[in-house]
Design an enzyme around this catalytic site. Structure first.
Site: not given
Lengths: 299, 194
Positions: B50, B80, B135, B171, B173
């Protein structure tokens, strides 16, 4: 590694997951907390903590080993982004130590002096993910078969010369493209030629892509180098000596971060390449004799 | 008309998100510039770092452009690091780190620990269990009154929604499961365009 409440740590998915998070970013070599802060301020997505950048390892000679834990902890404390560190090829005890220190990624690296001339580390035995270098697709797949969760080109670290990284990326992505065109019978031959597990070769043919992220490392010195690596198929870049061996590291670091994101936008590349001062001087490949070529370490 | 879903592609797991959205048969556009943002009806903000994304949002001119689109109701889904960027309060971030304040939550960066603590676990939601991949994940430490908690890990909120903004600390994805993307596209994006 599953606990009773169904929570698992250290799975391939979780380990490869961090590699996914680093895509499109720049991982910078740093030798102290101050450099780590500069890297984070410039927008690095991770730092590689090591005692000497590859250019200095190359100059000093001797045996290059894992860094002092105190120095790695100093860097971990200085930044909020992931911290990576290097171990010698095959030196699984250095890896155990780095895992105990809580580093986020281990680079089993040819830049350090190899500890084992036959075996790489069994990377499945660790909770922490590993990245390994490769010069061609066969080498990359052998590292994945040992548990590597990210592959990077070896390039020729510490030279500021992109030519070897370009060679390695072209080798790897060129062969991936050919495999996606091969028929089933040809895949057996590919596995033999590459000296790589058939299952992984078949996986590439089926999915059209390499099983784990492929990043570029070795010789990146300018924003244009970073964008070249990305346009050739690299999914992120490592910059070692190229930043802190240049005249003015902070603006160069920031420019390389922007170039990596906007790697197809020549206008952005032109803007960020301006007025950065001198890059690291660099070394031509014919100035390095065989024993000093890091890329030939590992197999 | 079918929506075009943008995936913020400054840094991070944008490729995995784009694959997930494309698997639903929906058009995807990677977004790195304000011009690209103009062509999308909704935006996914991926995981990654970030602090890196925050800087690239400013240097690319996307920060202001996205803030404006979110303000005017663009459906946005952050995972996230993307969730951190959407949060109204970021704890343990860098002092210069910017966020959109689009959903009233307080988020602590890397609160689940370093990579060796990263984990997979089951998440409970009203539309079934999800496989959550965490993560170096952030923690939602506070949710405001307007925030609906959709998914929990144990008792803890990990999937939240406020109006057109959806945020997950894990996540989807990476789990090979596009149900959340489908929820985002069909429920949040398409419904708005009717």
């Amino acid at each position: 590694m599953t606990s009773t409440n169904g929570t698992s740590v250290g799975t391939q998915r979780v380990k490869r997951g961090l590699a996914e998070m680093l895509k499109g970013g720049v991982i910078m070599d740093v030798v102290n907390a101050e450099q780590a802060k500069i890297a984070e301020d410039a927008g690095a997505c991770a730092v590689m903590a090591l005692e000497r950048v590859p250019a200095d390892i190359r100059r000093d000679g001797g045996v290059a080993r894992m860094s002092d834990p105190e120095m790695i902890e100093g860097i971990k404390a200085a930044v909020t982004i992931p911290v990576m560190a290097k171990v010698r090829i095959g030196h699984f005890v250095e890896a155990q130590i780095l895992e105990a220190l809580g580093v986020d990624f281990i680079d089993e690296s040819e830049v350090l002096t190899p500890a084992d001339e036959t075996h790489h580390i069994d990377k499945f035995g660790f909770t922490v993910p590993f990245v390994c270098g490769a010069t061609n697709l066969g080498e990359a797949l052998r590292r994945v078969s040992e548990g590597a969760c990210m592959i990077r080109s070896k390039g020729e670290a510490g030279t500021g010369n992109i030519v070897e990284a370009v060679r390695h990326l072209r080798n790897i992505f060129g062969d991936i493209r050919k495999i996606t065109q091969a028929d089933n019978a040809e895949l057996f031959q590919w596995a033999k030629t590459l000296q790589a597990p058939l299952g992984l070769v078949q996986e590439i043919a089926e999915t059209g892509k390499f099983p784990v992220p492929i990043f570029c490392a070795g010789g990146i010195a300018t924003p244009a180098d970073a964008a070249l690596a990305m346009q050739l198929g690299g999914e992120a870049v490592f910059v070692g000596s190229g930043i802190f061996k240049s005249d003015d590291p902070a603006p160069r670091a920031k420019a390389i971060v922007e170039a990596t994101t906007h790697f197809r936008d020549a206008n952005v590349l032109a803007r960020v390449s301006r007025g950065l001062g001198a890059p690291m001087t660099g070394i031509a490949m014919d100035e390095i004799n065989g024993t000093q070529r890091f890329a030939e370490r590992g197999w | 008309m079918n929506p075009v879903v943008g995936v913020l592609a400054l840094q991070g797991a944008f490729a995995a998100h784009a694959e997930c959205v494309a698997s639903l048969g929906v058009s995807v556009q990677e977004v790195r510039t304000p011009e690209q943002l103009e062509h999308v009806d909704a935006l996914v903000m991926p995981g990654g770092e970030s602090s890196t994304m925050s800087q690239l949002l400013l240097s690319s001119g996307l920060f202001g452009a996205i803030a404006q689109r979110i303000e005017s109701g663009m459906p946005t889904f952050g995972t996230c690091a993307g969730m951190i960027l959407l949060a109204s309060e970021v704890l343990d971030g860098r002092s210069d780190q910017r966020s959109f304040g689009a959903i009233d939550i307080s988020v602590r960066r890397n609160a689940f620990g370093r990579q060796i603590d990263s984990f997979e676990s089951s998440i409970h939601t009203p539309f079934g269990d999800f496989h959550g991949v965490f993560i170096r994940a952030p923690r939602i430490e506070r949710t405001g009154p307007a925030v609906e908690v959709i998914g929990r890990l144990g008792d803890e909120p990990v999937l939240v929604r406020q109006g057109n903004v959806l945020a997950a600390s894990f996540h989807p994805e990476l789990a090979g499961d596009a149900r959340l993307h489908e929820y985002f596209v069909t429920t949040m994006t398409t419904a708005r365009k009717v």
